[in-house]
Design a protein around this motif. Structure first.
Motif: not given
Ligand SMILES: C=C(O[C@@H]1C=C(C(=O)O)C=C[C@H]1O)C(=O)O
Length: 690
Positions: A450-455, A594-596, A598-600, A622-624, A627-633, A673-675, A677-679
């Motif tokens: 999923i994260r690869k897809a997001l990238i 999809f992220v939610a 798979i996390k669930f 719990l879902l935040t 570290r990943v968020e920083e990498m994304v930015k 975008v990130i907020p 997504t988490k919403l």
């Molecule tokens: C999407 C995710 O969930 C949250 C949202 C993120 C995002 O929108 O980039 C990054 C990390 C998590 O806080 C993830 O874990 O990859």
């Protein structure tokens, strides 16, 4: 009242004192408990000297405990007796020494009233015989005076003792009364006493010489279905003076009480049963209603039942417990019952929860099995359909032959049980749905994929922004009142977006679970053959959408950040570019579903309680993954730098001249975008158990 100690505190008026018997043998002067009788003056004067000696010796032997206890010295009459004795011994010695008159010793005879006269006459007669006798006479006179004084003193003492005795008697009387009262209060009615009675019977047969308590247990003490039954106060003793007279009435009372007890016991049992079987409550209430008009509520019935149960259990010896004690015990009983019920309910709840968890585990096991099997099924969907039909036929055949023969006999065609057919169908369906766009295939449904897809989507977003940056703001596109399109009320961009979405919907765009339309209302259905996308999302939560927020954020906040002002009139292209940006952002943000999911799936036990509690903050936490968020930015910034450059053959990189300001891209991700997504993740999870 009998006075056991009347030998000590004897009244001068009492018969034994007023008529002493001097001739009584000495032993008779002792009480039955060996306490010596007081030595009286009359005794001293009446008894002969030997007897006095004997008496004194006896008293010394006995230790004069009584006198020692009550006073710390001998009383006057005793002193006189001792003195008399000593005098007599001396006189005898002298008589012997003088050898006058032989061995005869004149004994002193004292009468009650004529002691002095007799004594003095005796002395006078003796003084006539000798000079000693004169001395003796004067001495005796003195002694007589002394005696009179002592008698007076003794009388005073006796009076005092008499008074003391009276006081002691009073005191004893009071103490006894107190004790009787206490006994009456704490002790239950005696066997013959009547503790509960019918007033009608009482009037006829029972004559209570004691007052009945005004403290009547109403209404709880009123027995249902009977005439007024009163429970008498336990502190009072209810006596039945004439046994024969009231025996008949008492028999009636006993019979009546027995009936009432049985009825109450029944009520009590009913209440207990109802507590155990709440579904029978309605019937119980009806019974109570008919049984009693006075004791309508359960608690009142229980009070009565409890009272009489106690009385019955306590036998005759314990036929009464104070009302407050009963109340306290009743409360304790009710409380303990309720606690027991709570415990039972809690246990049942735990059990149900446990079963639910088991069921969920079972379901997930079935799903996993289906997925596993689907990976190993090579058939195409058509083949699969054929396979289903075959399996279904076999299953139906098996079921029929099972019904006919009562056992499994499929003649080799039915190698799997029916459940395997279901698994097979589900798994084939999964196989058909495995196509997930953007590099995340259904067979590889993991957080990493999923994260690869997001990238990968970051590229799309950065490029779409670069594309939009080619155009100026073209504000007319977004104008609400221009009405550039005849027959369409609203901004031009809305018109273009709606029409584009409609066309794309017909082409099957929104069949893809990754896509979410901005204008879902009245969207036409797909006209193209259905593509089986992977249905990994929970059906109840798949429709979560935050597109309105995305739309507003994009037009009102983002565009002004990186688009130059101006109007080049190229509205259609600009609008198309806007829609590309909006759709890229929407896809990325809605990937949160999809992220939610798979996390669930990875930690259902962590998420379930929070979902049930609808604790959005806790879910968000719990879902935040910061570290990943920083990498994304960091990554999107880098991409904005790299993709936003003008690439030339000279390899000269023009720093600071990017098509889209990388900081805007970072801000876009950081603030929206990130907020968002988490919403979407939270919203999805909140509906995950629907
Ligand atoms: C999407 C995710 O969930 C949250 C949202 C993120 C995002 O929108 O980039 C990054 C990390 C998590 O806080 C993830 O874990 O990859």
């Amino acid at each position: 009242m009998t006075h056991k100690q009347d030998s000590i505190f004897k009244s001068p008026n009492s018969s034994s004192y007023s008529s002493p018997s001097p001739s009584l043998p000495f032993k008779s002067k002792k009480t039955h408990d060996d306490s010596p009788l007081p030595l009286r003056i009359a005794d001293i004067l009446t008894f002969n000297g030997d007897f006095l000696d004997e008496l004194l010796m006896m008293e010394e032997e006995l230790g004069c405990r009584v006198w020692e206890r009550s006073t710390h010295c001998y009383p006057p009459n005793r002193t006189v007796a001792r003195w008399f004795s000593g005098l007599r011994r001396k006189r005898v010695k002298e008589s012997k020494r003088d050898k006058l008159g032989g061995d005869r010793i004149e004994q002193v005879k004292c009468s009650k009233n004529g002691l002095n006269s007799q004594d003095s006459s005796n002395s006078a007669s003796q003084s006539a015989h000798s000079g000693h006798h004169n001395k003796e006479a004067s001495l005796n006179l003195g002694v007589g005076c002394c005696l009179l004084y002592l008698i007076a003193a003794s009388k005073n003492e006796l009076d005092k003792m008499f008074k003391m005795r009276k006081e002691m008697e009073k005191l004893l009387e009071n103490v006894r009364e107190e004790l009787q009262k206490k006994d009456g209060r704490s002790k239950p009615c005696e066997t013959n006493d009547v503790c509960a009675y019918s007033t009608t019977d009482v009037v006829d047969s029972v004559d209570f010489d004691n007052q009945l308590s005004p403290q009547v247990f109403t209404p709880s003490s009123v027995l249902p279905g009977s005439s007024t039954i009163t429970v008498c106060d336990q502190s009072l003793r209810c006596e039945t003076p004439k046994q024969g007279e009231c025996s008949e009435g008492r028999d009636k009372l006993e019979a009546e009480l027995e009936v009432e007890l049985q009825r109450l016991q029944l009520n009590f049992d009913t209440v207990e049963n109802t507590a155990k079987h709440p579904q029978k409550k309605g019937r119980r209430v009806t019974n109570e209603k008919t049984a009693t008009s006075k004791s309508q509520i359960v608690s009142a019935g229980e009070v009565v039942a409890f009272v009489f149960e106690n009385q019955a259990a306590g036998s005759e010896e314990h036929c009464g417990v104070p009302p407050h004690e009963l109340e306290r015990r009743l409360h304790e009983l009710l409380e303990s019952r309720q606690q027991e019920q709570i415990r039972e309910l809690e246990a049942a709840l735990k059990c149900v929860k446990h079963k639910l968890r088991e069921k969920e585990m079972e379901v997930s096991w079935w799903k996993d099995s289906a997925r596993l099997i689907s990976r190993h099924l090579p058939e195409s969907s058509e083949l699969s359909s054929h396979h289903h039909a075959k399996l279904l036929k076999s299953a139906m055949y098996c079921t029929r032959s099972n019904a006919n023969k009562g056992r499994m006999n499929c003649n080799g065609n039915c190698k799997f049980p029916f459940c395997f057919l279901v698994i097979s169908i589900i798994s084939t369906r999964y196989t058909n749905n495995l196509a997930m766009a953007e590099g995340s295939s259904g067979s590889d449904f993991t957080l990493d994929s999923i994260r690869k897809a997001l990238i990968r989507q970051e590229d799309t977003i950065v490029f779409s922004l670069i594309e939009r940056a080619k155009f100026p703001m073209n504000s007319a596109l977004y104008n609400q009142i221009l009405n550039l399109v005849p027959g369409f009320s609203g901004p031009l961009v809305d018109f273009i977006a709606k029409e584009t979405e409609a066309v794309q919907a017909k082409a099957g765009r929104y069949v893809n679970p990754e896509e979410n339309p901005f204008f879902p209302d009245n969207l036409p259905p797909s006209l193209v053959p259905k593509h089986n996308y992977s249905q990994v999302l929970h059906p109840g939560a798949a429709s979560v959408s935050v597109n309105k927020a995305i739309w507003n954020m994009y037009l009102n906040q983002l565009l002004p950040l990186f688009i130059d002002a101006g109007d080049d009139g190229n509205y259609a292209s600009t609008a198309a570019s806007d829609l590309s940006c909006l759709q890229a952002l929407s896809r990325r943000i809605h990937y949160g579903k999809f992220v939610a999911e798979i996390k669930f799936r990875d930690a259902p036990h962590d998420y379930e309680p929070l979902i049930r509690a609808k604790d959005t903050d806790a879910l968000m936490k719990l879902l935040t993954d910061e570290r990943v968020e920083e990498m994304v930015k960091k990554r999107v910034e880098k991409k904005a730098i790299i993709f936003g450059q003008d690439v030339s053959l000279s390899n000269n990189v023009e720093t600071g001249n990017f098509k889209v300001d990388p900081s805007v891209v970072v801000r876009l991700y950081d603030e929206w975008v990130i907020p968002l997504t988490k919403l979407v993740e939270v919203k999805y999870l909140l509906r995950r158990l629907d």
